[in-house]
Enzyme design. Structure first.
Site, mmCIF file in Angstrom:
data_model
loop_
_atom_site.group_PDB
_atom_site.id
_atom_site.type_symbol
_atom_site.label_atom_id
_atom_site.label_comp_id
_atom_site.label_asym_id
_atom_site.label_seq_id
_atom_site.Cartn_x
_atom_site.Cartn_y
_atom_site.Cartn_z
ATOM 1 N N GLN A 126 4.336 37.552 4.272
ATOM 2 C CA GLN A 126 5.219 37.415 5.607
ATOM 3 C C GLN A 126 4.167 37.278 6.711
ATOM 4 O O GLN A 126 3.369 38.152 6.820
ATOM 5 C CB GLN A 126 6.126 38.644 5.850
ATOM 6 C CG GLN A 126 6.620 38.900 7.119
ATOM 7 C CD GLN A 126 7.330 40.246 7.211
ATOM 8 O OE1 GLN A 126 6.710 41.279 7.058
ATOM 9 N NE2 GLN A 126 8.475 40.180 8.037
ATOM 10 N N GLY A 127 4.137 36.079 7.138
ATOM 11 C CA GLY A 127 3.216 35.788 8.401
ATOM 12 C C GLY A 127 3.814 36.145 9.736
ATOM 13 O O GLY A 127 4.172 34.848 10.513
ATOM 14 N N TYR A 128 4.026 37.140 10.175
ATOM 15 C CA TYR A 128 4.597 37.348 11.586
ATOM 16 C C TYR A 128 3.571 37.889 12.563
ATOM 17 O O TYR A 128 3.168 37.282 13.471
ATOM 18 C CB TYR A 128 5.630 38.441 11.494
ATOM 19 C CG TYR A 128 7.065 38.195 10.925
ATOM 20 C CD1 TYR A 128 7.086 36.981 10.391
ATOM 21 C CD2 TYR A 128 8.068 39.102 11.181
ATOM 22 C CE1 TYR A 128 8.153 36.785 9.761
ATOM 23 C CE2 TYR A 128 9.369 38.903 10.524
ATOM 24 C CZ TYR A 128 9.410 37.405 9.998
ATOM 25 O OH TYR A 128 10.680 37.372 9.506
ATOM 26 N N SER A 129 2.978 39.040 12.228
ATOM 27 C CA SER A 129 1.725 39.741 13.124
ATOM 28 C C SER A 129 0.691 38.977 13.419
ATOM 29 O O SER A 129 0.183 38.305 12.321
ATOM 30 C CB SER A 129 1.485 41.102 12.759
ATOM 31 O OG SER A 129 2.588 41.874 12.203
ATOM 32 N N GLU A 244 16.010 47.005 6.765
ATOM 33 C CA GLU A 244 14.794 47.591 6.917
ATOM 34 C C GLU A 244 14.558 49.144 7.378
ATOM 35 O O GLU A 244 13.796 49.903 7.000
ATOM 36 C CB GLU A 244 13.729 46.622 7.588
ATOM 37 C CG GLU A 244 13.044 45.780 6.444
ATOM 38 C CD GLU A 244 11.982 44.998 7.411
ATOM 39 O OE1 GLU A 244 11.336 45.689 8.130
ATOM 40 O OE2 GLU A 244 11.824 43.729 7.144
ATOM 41 N N ASN A 362 6.798 53.855 15.631
ATOM 42 C CA ASN A 362 7.661 54.915 15.993
ATOM 43 C C ASN A 362 7.724 55.085 17.615
ATOM 44 O O ASN A 362 8.812 55.368 18.067
ATOM 45 C CB ASN A 362 7.026 56.091 15.422
ATOM 46 C CG ASN A 362 7.552 56.324 14.072
ATOM 47 O OD1 ASN A 362 8.148 55.491 13.232
ATOM 48 N ND2 ASN A 362 7.447 57.676 13.545
#
Ligand SMILES: Cc1cc2nc3c(=O)[nH]c(=O)nc-3n(C[C@H](O)[C@H](O)[C@H](O)COP(=O)(O)OP(=O)(O)OC[C@H]3O[C@@H](n4cnc5c(N)ncnc54)[C@H](O)[C@@H]3O)c2cc1C
Length: 380
Positions: A126-129, A244, A362
């Site tokens: 997963q390449g989001y950040s 999620e 959080n």
């Protein structure tokens, strides 16, 4: 051949025992309760075994080769797999990409990609950040230029779990030059096996390589690999967050640490049970974990009814912080000597740090509660 039961109709206990029996029969003992993330070379066989028996994709509809489990049953499946010690797998293709394709992909994309995910011929990351675009994901800068019928992608992704084993990546990239924030982002699929892709490992706090940096330098992918409309990737990426967040709110890590602490207290009765302050904290922890279990059941029920609201952020915060406190108590119970003999308590301590960061930190969850549940605008 025995007919596949309707998994959603079985009672919870019956369903759990079927999952346990499956793990017992098919999962190699050497992979169970591993305490680390195995590489694809170790776990690929288990992945394909699950696929062969139709057990790999619990949340996918049966018409695409999944088990068709509703959300609450899906949670039960994951819980039972973990309880039985089934290993972690690089299954971002199954967990994240598959549901996106099923909901937003074209018929051609579904027909092409879904069977390849299921067969394990493709392993996805997963390449989001990006550096500077984590919590503030809309600040992402990786961009893609259209040339002919291809995209040329340039940028820098980070914290990409298991990218070292991935053959493909699904990524958010900016396809509209000069666009800002959520606008102009597309959801794209690309192959990792090409000259424009460089992967560099990152070592985590426990000393293990768990995620990577991925450098993209004019990496190519056909325009046909954009999922949904071009520049509409933000909406697509956000569509999966509900499940999620409930999953991130599972009490499993807190429970596991509590059970181990209780076991230590039984074994080392004279040192721990004689310490009134320790007994007090252990009792408090039991109560906290019980509260958490009831809250989790409540949210799982809401998820099942399709009524999940923004309050789910509170579950994520509570679960991850209870998990952290439970693992801290475990470390304390193990004591200096115990920590040298057994890496389990420290492993649990490290393992409970990350869930407070991924799936939205959080602090971000607290912002969401303030804004969307308590209606606090942040203005005086
Ligand atoms: C184990 C693990 C696996 C991961 N796997 C993947 C993956 O496969 N693919 C992927 O794309 N990403 C992955 N991530 C990245 C994850 O999504 C990001 O770490 C997360 O979004 C936080 O972003 P950041 O690390 O850039 O921290 P930052 O956003 O820089 O935050 C730093 C600190 O500032 C706080 N902060 C930031 N903004 C605010 C605000 N507005 N208000 C209050 N506090 C704020 C944060 O809460 C945090 O404490 C993974 C992370 C972890 C820990």
């Amino acid at each position: 051949m025995t007919a596949t039961p309707d998994w959603n109709q079985l009672g919870d206990a019956e369903f759990r025992s079927r999952v346990a029996a499956f793990v017992q029969e098919h999962c190699p003992p050497s992979l169970r309760h591993l305490g680390r993330r195995p590489r694809w070379s170790e776990v690929g066989g288990w992945y394909t075994t699950l696929a062969r028996h139709g057990w790999l994709a619990p949340g996918w509809p049966t018409e695409w080769g999944g088990m068709g489990l509703h959300a609450a049953r899906h949670l039960l499946y994951i819980e039972e797999m973990e309880r039985c010690g089934a290993p972690w797998m690089p299954d971002s293709g199954v967990r994240n990409l598959g549901p996106v394709l099923i909901a937003h992909g074209s018929d051609d994309q579904k027909r092409y990609w879904l069977p390849r995910i299921l067969s394990g011929t493709q392993v996805w990351c997963q390449g989001y950040s990006e550096p500077g675009a984590g919590s503030d994901l809309a600040g992402l800068r990786t961009s893609a230029r259209v040339e002919g019928d291809e995209l040329f992608i340039t940028g820098h992704k980070i914290w990409t779990t298991a990218a070292y084993d991935a053959t493909h990546m699904f990524a958010l990239v900016r396809t509209e030059p000069g666009s800002v924030r959520q606008a102009g982002i597309s959801f794209v699929l690309l192959s990792m096996d090409q000259p424009g892709v460089t992967v560099r490992d990152i070592r985590n706090i426990a000393g293990e390589v768990e995620f990577c940096e991925v450098f993209l330098d004019n990496a190519r992918t056909p325009l046909a690999n954009i999922v949904g409309p071009m520049n509409d990737g933000w909406r697509i990426a956000k569509s999966l967050l509900g499940f999620e967040r409930v999953w991130a709110g599972s009490p499993r890590k807190a429970l596991a640490a509590l059970w181990r602490t209780e076991e230590l207290a039984r074994r080392d009765h004279s040192r721990l049970a004689a310490d009134a302050a320790f007994v007090d904290r252990l009792t408090q922890m039991r109560l906290d974990v019980e509260d958490l279990q009831s809250l989790y059941q409540r949210f799982a029920q809401l998820l099942r009814q399709g009524e999940l609201g923004p309050e789910v952020s509170a579950l994520k915060v509570w679960a991850t912080e209870t998990g952290q406190r439970a693992s801290e108590l475990l470390v304390e119970a193990a004591g200096g000597g115990g920590l040298l003999e057994d890496s389990g308590p420290l492993g649990a301590f490290y393992d409970t740090r990350a869930p407070a960061i991924f799936s939205g930190t959080n602090q971000i969850q607290r912002n969401l509660i303030a804004r969307n549940v308590l209606n606090l605008s942040g203005k005086p």
